[in-house]
Design an enzyme around this catalytic site. Structure first.
Site, PDB file in Angstrom:
ATOM      1  N   PRO A 187       0.798  -1.224   0.000  1.00 28.97           N
ATOM      2  CA  PRO A 187       0.000   0.000   0.000  1.00 28.97           C
ATOM      3  C   PRO A 187       0.830   1.273   0.000  1.00 28.97           C
ATOM      4  O   PRO A 187       1.896   1.332   0.626  1.00 28.97           O
ATOM      5  CB  PRO A 187      -0.806  -0.105   1.306  1.00 28.97           C
ATOM      6  CG  PRO A 187      -0.012  -1.032   2.160  1.00 28.97           C
ATOM      7  CD  PRO A 187       0.622  -2.012   1.226  1.00 28.97           C
ATOM      8  N   ASN A 188       0.326   2.244  -0.719  1.00 30.24           N
ATOM      9  CA  ASN A 188       0.890   3.602  -0.808  1.00 30.24           C
ATOM     10  C   ASN A 188       2.166   3.694  -1.637  1.00 30.24           C
ATOM     11  O   ASN A 188       2.680   4.788  -1.857  1.00 30.24           O
ATOM     12  CB  ASN A 188       1.126   4.213   0.593  1.00 30.24           C
ATOM     13  CG  ASN A 188      -0.168   4.352   1.362  1.00 30.24           C
ATOM     14  OD1 ASN A 188      -1.115   4.950   0.853  1.00 30.24           O
ATOM     15  ND2 ASN A 188      -0.243   3.779   2.549  1.00 30.24           N
TER      16      ASN A 188
ATOM     17  N   ARG B 159       5.196  10.972  -2.496  1.00 28.96           N
ATOM     18  CA  ARG B 159       4.947  10.659  -1.095  1.00 28.96           C
ATOM     19  C   ARG B 159       6.209  10.865  -0.255  1.00 28.96           C
ATOM     20  O   ARG B 159       7.201  10.157  -0.450  1.00 28.96           O
ATOM     21  CB  ARG B 159       4.534   9.187  -1.025  1.00 28.96           C
ATOM     22  CG  ARG B 159       4.381   8.643   0.351  1.00 28.96           C
ATOM     23  CD  ARG B 159       4.258   7.129   0.324  1.00 28.96           C
ATOM     24  NE  ARG B 159       4.031   6.650   1.666  1.00 28.96           N
ATOM     25  CZ  ARG B 159       4.259   5.418   2.068  1.00 28.96           C
ATOM     26  NH1 ARG B 159       4.698   4.520   1.224  1.00 28.96           N
ATOM     27  NH2 ARG B 159       4.053   5.079   3.314  1.00 28.96           N
TER      28      ARG B 159
ATOM     29  N   ASN C  48       8.064  -5.357  -1.208  1.00 29.69           N
ATOM     30  CA  ASN C  48       8.005  -4.262  -0.240  1.00 29.69           C
ATOM     31  C   ASN C  48       6.563  -4.254   0.255  1.00 29.69           C
ATOM     32  O   ASN C  48       5.672  -3.785  -0.441  1.00 29.69           O
ATOM     33  CB  ASN C  48       8.359  -2.916  -0.871  1.00 29.69           C
ATOM     34  CG  ASN C  48       8.358  -1.811   0.198  1.00 29.69           C
ATOM     35  OD1 ASN C  48       7.829  -1.994   1.292  1.00 29.69           O
ATOM     36  ND2 ASN C  48       8.942  -0.670  -0.149  1.00 29.69           N
TER      37      ASN C  48
ATOM     38  N   ARG D 153      13.237   4.229  12.715  1.00 30.95           N
ATOM     39  CA  ARG D 153      11.984   4.995  12.719  1.00 30.95           C
ATOM     40  C   ARG D 153      11.145   4.646  13.956  1.00 30.95           C
ATOM     41  O   ARG D 153      11.680   4.168  14.945  1.00 30.95           O
ATOM     42  CB  ARG D 153      11.247   4.742  11.400  1.00 30.95           C
ATOM     43  CG  ARG D 153      12.073   5.191  10.185  1.00 30.95           C
ATOM     44  CD  ARG D 153      11.329   5.003   8.883  1.00 30.95           C
ATOM     45  NE  ARG D 153      10.097   5.794   8.854  1.00 30.95           N
ATOM     46  CZ  ARG D 153       9.127   5.631   7.947  1.00 30.95           C
ATOM     47  NH1 ARG D 153       9.251   4.708   7.000  1.00 30.95           N
ATOM     48  NH2 ARG D 153       8.059   6.386   7.986  1.00 30.95           N
TER      49      ARG D 153
ATOM     50  N   GLU E 214      12.378  -9.494   1.480  1.00 27.63           N
ATOM     51  CA  GLU E 214      11.596  -8.327   1.916  1.00 27.63           C
ATOM     52  C   GLU E 214      12.469  -7.085   1.809  1.00 27.63           C
ATOM     53  O   GLU E 214      13.636  -7.116   2.223  1.00 27.63           O
ATOM     54  CB  GLU E 214      11.179  -8.544   3.381  1.00 27.63           C
ATOM     55  CG  GLU E 214      10.461  -7.350   4.001  1.00 27.63           C
ATOM     56  CD  GLU E 214      10.164  -7.560   5.492  1.00 27.63           C
ATOM     57  OE1 GLU E 214      10.584  -8.597   6.074  1.00 27.63           O
ATOM     58  OE2 GLU E 214       9.531  -6.663   6.078  1.00 27.63           O
TER      59      GLU E 214
ATOM     60  N   TYR F 176      11.351   8.686   1.284  1.00 24.40           N
ATOM     61  CA  TYR F 176      11.268   7.576   0.326  1.00 24.40           C
ATOM     62  C   TYR F 176      11.924   7.857  -1.019  1.00 24.40           C
ATOM     63  O   TYR F 176      11.960   6.979  -1.881  1.00 24.40           O
ATOM     64  CB  TYR F 176       9.788   7.208   0.114  1.00 24.40           C
ATOM     65  CG  TYR F 176       9.117   6.696   1.372  1.00 24.40           C
ATOM     66  CD1 TYR F 176       9.612   5.587   2.052  1.00 24.40           C
ATOM     67  CD2 TYR F 176       7.985   7.330   1.886  1.00 24.40           C
ATOM     68  CE1 TYR F 176       9.005   5.128   3.209  1.00 24.40           C
ATOM     69  CE2 TYR F 176       7.368   6.867   3.043  1.00 24.40           C
ATOM     70  CZ  TYR F 176       7.884   5.760   3.702  1.00 24.40           C
ATOM     71  OH  TYR F 176       7.281   5.295   4.844  1.00 24.40           O
TER      72      TYR F 176
ATOM     73  N   HIS G   8      12.617  -2.638   2.179  1.00 22.07           N
ATOM     74  CA  HIS G   8      12.019  -1.354   2.564  1.00 22.07           C
ATOM     75  C   HIS G   8      12.968  -0.252   2.111  1.00 22.07           C
ATOM     76  O   HIS G   8      14.195  -0.364   2.294  1.00 22.07           O
ATOM     77  CB  HIS G   8      11.833  -1.269   4.083  1.00 22.07           C
ATOM     78  CG  HIS G   8      10.852  -2.280   4.604  1.00 22.07           C
ATOM     79  ND1 HIS G   8       9.493  -2.067   4.623  1.00 22.07           N
ATOM     80  CD2 HIS G   8      11.047  -3.526   5.097  1.00 22.07           C
ATOM     81  CE1 HIS G   8       8.881  -3.136   5.114  1.00 22.07           C
ATOM     82  NE2 HIS G   8       9.806  -4.043   5.411  1.00 22.07           N
TER      83      HIS G   8
ATOM     84  N   ALA H 270       3.207  -0.845   4.864  1.00 25.47           N
ATOM     85  CA  ALA H 270       2.724  -0.947   6.250  1.00 25.47           C
ATOM     86  C   ALA H 270       2.188  -2.336   6.590  1.00 25.47           C
ATOM     87  O   ALA H 270       2.187  -2.737   7.762  1.00 25.47           O
ATOM     88  CB  ALA H 270       1.644   0.106   6.489  1.00 25.47           C
TER      89      ALA H 270
HETATM   90  C1  DQA Z   1       8.175   1.169   3.797  1.00 28.96           C
HETATM   91  C2  DQA Z   1       8.282   1.290   5.330  1.00 28.96           C
HETATM   92  C3  DQA Z   1       6.922   1.084   5.981  1.00 28.96           C
HETATM   93  O1  DQA Z   1       7.039   1.248   7.384  1.00 28.96           O
HETATM   94  C4  DQA Z   1       5.915   2.074   5.454  1.00 28.96           C
HETATM   95  O2  DQA Z   1       4.638   1.814   6.011  1.00 28.96           O
HETATM   96  C5  DQA Z   1       5.869   2.113   3.986  1.00 28.96           C
HETATM   97  C6  DQA Z   1       7.130   2.094   3.240  1.00 28.96           C
HETATM   98  C7  DQA Z   1       9.536   1.488   3.118  1.00 28.96           C
HETATM   99  O3  DQA Z   1       9.695   1.105   1.961  1.00 28.96           O
HETATM  100  O4  DQA Z   1      10.388   2.133   3.727  1.00 28.96           O
HETATM  101  O5  DQA Z   1       4.808   2.222   3.371  1.00 28.96           O
HETATM  102  O6  DQA Z   1       7.852  -0.175   3.489  1.00 28.96           O
END
Ligand code: DQA
Length: 158
Positions: free
Chosen positions: A21-22, A29, A86, A119, A110, A34, A112, A89
């Protein structure tokens, strides 16, 4: 050449890249956190890197937990050799996504973009890390490229 098959001396694995998501908002964003790269540009660089490494990379993104679970389940029916994810959240919240990976037994890495350990405390744990073949965090878009290289290297060792 066909994904998932050996053709002559060239081995071509099908690698699925899943974005949670996102991540469709990348570029707009929180760029300080990011980066400025869009999801489209990351996907296109992942496909090029895959081609360089003799792998076929397919990319998908979903803002929905169930959608990601279904994509993982379907990967098992499609001869996907490995998954780069990735989870956004959902990594911190989704037992369903963990169970999907446990049920298909496809090796996955995985990633990020940000360093989740530097964080908020709620980002320090993910439901995927302990069952992943590897985890890459905090390197911006390079987390994806390192993750893809590591995933393929691991698949080719086994
Ligand atoms: C993320 C880290 C997550 O905590 C966050 O919710 C994201 C992006 C990252 O790529 O740093 O959506 O996965």
């Amino acid at each position: 050449m066909f994904a998932g098959s050996n053709v002559g001396r060239v081995i071509v694995e099908l690698i699925l890249v899943l974005h949670g998501p996102n991540l469709n908002m990348l570029g707009k964003r929180e760029p300080g956190l990011y980066g400025a790269a869009t999801l489209e540009s990351i996907n296109s660089r992942l496909k090029s890197l895959g081609a360089e490494l003799n792998a076929m990379v397919e990319t998908q993104q979903s803002n929905h937990e169930g959608g990601l679970v279904t994509m993982v389940q379907q990967a098992a029916e499609r001869n996907v050799a490995g998954i780069l994810i990735n989870p956004g959240a959902y990594g911190h919240t989704s037992i369903a996504l963990r169970d999907a990976f446990l049920s298909v037994q496809i090796p996955f890495v995985e990633v990020h973009l940000s360093n989740i350990y530097a964080r908020e405390p709620f980002r320090h744990h993910t439901y995927l890390s302990d069952i992943a073949a590897g985890v890459v965090v905090g390197m911006g878009e390079d987390s994806y490229f390192c993750g893809l290289r590591g995933l393929l290297a691991g698949l080719r060792k086994s």
